[in-house]
Scaffold this active site. Structure first.
Site, PDB file in Angstrom:
ATOM      1  N   SER A 226       0.828  -1.203   0.000  1.00 47.38           N
ATOM      2  CA  SER A 226       0.000   0.000   0.000  1.00 47.38           C
ATOM      3  C   SER A 226       0.870   1.263   0.000  1.00 47.38           C
ATOM      4  O   SER A 226       1.705   1.426  -0.878  1.00 47.38           O
ATOM      5  CB  SER A 226      -0.962  -0.034   1.187  1.00 47.38           C
ATOM      6  OG  SER A 226      -2.013   0.894   1.008  1.00 47.38           O
ATOM      7  N   ASP A 421      -8.380  -6.448  -5.545  1.00 42.22           N
ATOM      8  CA  ASP A 421      -8.345  -5.209  -4.767  1.00 42.22           C
ATOM      9  C   ASP A 421      -8.887  -4.063  -5.613  1.00 42.22           C
ATOM     10  O   ASP A 421      -8.525  -3.925  -6.778  1.00 42.22           O
ATOM     11  CB  ASP A 421      -6.897  -4.921  -4.352  1.00 42.22           C
ATOM     12  CG  ASP A 421      -6.734  -3.601  -3.613  1.00 42.22           C
ATOM     13  OD1 ASP A 421      -7.693  -3.187  -2.935  1.00 42.22           O
ATOM     14  OD2 ASP A 421      -5.649  -3.005  -3.708  1.00 42.22           O
ATOM     15  N   HIS A 474      -6.046  -6.571  -1.318  1.00 41.80           N
ATOM     16  CA  HIS A 474      -5.042  -5.540  -1.049  1.00 41.80           C
ATOM     17  C   HIS A 474      -3.874  -6.091  -0.234  1.00 41.80           C
ATOM     18  O   HIS A 474      -2.729  -5.737  -0.469  1.00 41.80           O
ATOM     19  CB  HIS A 474      -5.715  -4.395  -0.294  1.00 41.80           C
ATOM     20  CG  HIS A 474      -4.906  -3.154  -0.202  1.00 41.80           C
ATOM     21  ND1 HIS A 474      -4.554  -2.409  -1.309  1.00 41.80           N
ATOM     22  CD2 HIS A 474      -4.374  -2.500   0.866  1.00 41.80           C
ATOM     23  CE1 HIS A 474      -3.854  -1.359  -0.928  1.00 41.80           C
ATOM     24  NE2 HIS A 474      -3.717  -1.392   0.382  1.00 41.80           N
TER      25      HIS A 474
END
EC number: 3.4.16.-
Length: 501
Positions: A226, A421, A474
């Site tokens: 991320s 994601d 994710h």
């Protein structure tokens, strides 16, 4: 492209991404501020090298130990005898603080697990979660660490696909204010940003290696996901810049998953993904183009209303993995033999975040992990950190830094994406990589994990590889632990991903 049009785009993305705050804990206002800043500078902006230049000239204060702390004695104090509720294990684990600025009283918390075997020769890997302001203990207890937490919030079970099967793993809570990390100087929390975070991480690493000197000279890797798409390459470049002094760190590669790399492509890439997966209707997209994506957009309210409709269409799903359920009942439940039998790492637990929070806020757990008594509870993410983060840093492109890293023959750069994601979908990453003008040296091919297709991969000149992971969201190790371990194992061994079952 006019500012009104840009504002409507950011409003739409705001509403889409705010649902993702269930994990990243970013407030709606914070996301709006970030996206509004991006709209003001324009989506067509070229990739700049400002951040690369800033990292090249980053001033890092001397990490010398001036407190008189005996690092060997401190290491012994950091040893975790046993975590409450843990099964027996064959490796040692440590937890504690490293002071990165003594005058400010700024200290970062770490949790370290040795490899399960041949720990004296296996490499050291630093893991960083994103946010910014989200704890890497989430990675430790929900993704790639040796333990997961049962639904009672107090008992641990073994993760057979832990990455410490392959390497020694160091989890760091950074920047300051994240998780158990703290400062005695309030101003440290007021203007957080990429440069401060990179400097603190570097100082932490140098001082941690003084405490654990057996890892000096060991192969070292940085991994994360991320917003660690910023943290990881920035720290890598900082290490290379400062490796000319006596604090040499044997950096050999970086690994980043579902990363924030380039702000410019996030809008188009997100829309591409939503439409291609039937999460956004063609009619809604067409309506958006007619109302908002023109040189003379209609009244602002039309774009806002459309954004609200798009948000209403998708807000009930798990945007971090569109194939998994959301957490409906986060109540802790007593552990029974039946619940033990029904709980495995391979079965996704939608309320796992609540179990982590319950466990890490137990007094006996914090005592065993050598946590300083803080005046607040441990939180998965610090909203204030994300809200106050430097807006220029948010929008900075990491592509120039990645290209700079690729110039070093001893380094490998791997990027991977879970393909379910929507927060940073594979279309966003693929758009970003296209901007790098990479030269492919292999075809786009399926790779395998335990006899099944794990995803698709392509290798490029400059020791760069991109891989997708089928069915992962994710946080790839959370959703597909087997495939994630396969990918990590081949990254560490510098071997191609398996192209046959």
């Amino acid at each position: 492209m006019g500012e009104l049009q840009d504002w409507s785009v950011t409003t739409c993305l705001l509403l889409l991404l705010f649902q993702a705050s269930q994990i990243h804990c970013t407030s709606q206002t914070h996301v709006l501020n970030r996206l509004l800043y991006r709209s003001k500078r324009g989506f067509g902006s070229s990739v700049d090298t400002n951040h690369l230049n800033a990292i090249r000239h980053l001033s890092v204060s001397s990490p010398q130990n001036t407190s008189g702390v005996n690092q060997q004695e401190q290491k012994e104090r950091d040893l975790i005898e046993n975590l409450p509720g843990q099964p027996s294990v064959s490796f040692r684990q440590y937890g504690g603080y490293v002071t990165v600025n003594e005058s400010a009283g700024r200290s970062l918390y770490y949790y370290f697990v040795e490899a399960t075997k041949t720990k004296k020769s296996l490499p050291l890997v630093l893991w960083l979660n994103g946010g910014p302001g989200c704890s890497s203990l989430y990675g430790a207890f929900q993704e790639l660490g040796p333990f997961r937490i049962y639904g009672d919030g107090k008992t641990l079970y073994t993760n057979p696909y832990s990455w410490n099967n392959v390497a020694n793993i160091l989890f760091l809570e950074s920047p300051v204010g994240t998780g158990f990390s703290y400062t005695n100087t309030e101003s440290d929390l007021e203007n957080p940003g990429d440069m401060k975070a990179a400097a603190d991480k570097y100082i932490f690493l140098v001082k941690w290696l003084e405490r654990f000197p057996e890892y000096k000279g060991r192969e070292f890797y940085i991994a994360g996901e991320s917003y660690a798409g910023h943290y990881v390459p920035q720290l890598a470049q900082t290490i290379l810049v400062h490796n000319k002094n006596q604090n040499f760190i044997n950096l050999r590669g970086i690994l980043i998953g579902n990363p924030t790399l380039n702000d410019i492509v996030e809008t188009t890439g997100s829309f591409d993904y939503l439409v291609s997966h039937a999460l956004l209707s063609q009619d809604s997209l067409l309506s958006y183009k007619e109302n908002c994506a023109t040189d003379t957009p209609k009244m602002e309210v039309d774009c806002i209303a459309l954004s609200m409709k798009i948000d209403d269409d998708i807000k009930k799903m798990n945007l971090y993995n569109i194939l998994t359920p959301t957490c409906i009942n986060a109540t802790l439940t007593p552990l029974t033999n039946q619940s033990k039998e029904c709980t495995t790492v391979l079965q996704y637990e939608p309320c796992g975040m609540q179990y982590i929070a319950a466990y890490l806020n137990r007094e006996d757990v914090q005592r065993s992990m050598h946590v300083t008594k803080l005046p607040h509870t441990w939180m998965l993410c610090n909203e204030a950190t994300g809200f106050n983060w430097n807006q220029t840093d948010y929008s900075a492109s990491m592509l120039p830094i990645l290209k700079e890293l690729m110039k070093h023959d001893q380094l490998r750069v791997w990027v991977y994406t879970g393909d379910t994601d929507t927060v940073i979908p594979l279309t966003v990453t693929m758009h970003a990589l296209k901007m790098m003008n990479l030269t492919a040296v292999t075809d786009w091919l399926p790779w395998f994990s335990e006899g099944q297709v794990g995803g698709f991969t392509e290798e490029y000149k400059g020791n760069f590889r991109y891989a997708t992971v089928i069915g992962a969201g994710h946080e790839v190790p959370l959703y597909k632990p087997k495939a994630a371990l396969t990918l990590f194992k081949h990254f560490i061994r510098n071997s191609p991903l398996p192209l046959t079952p």
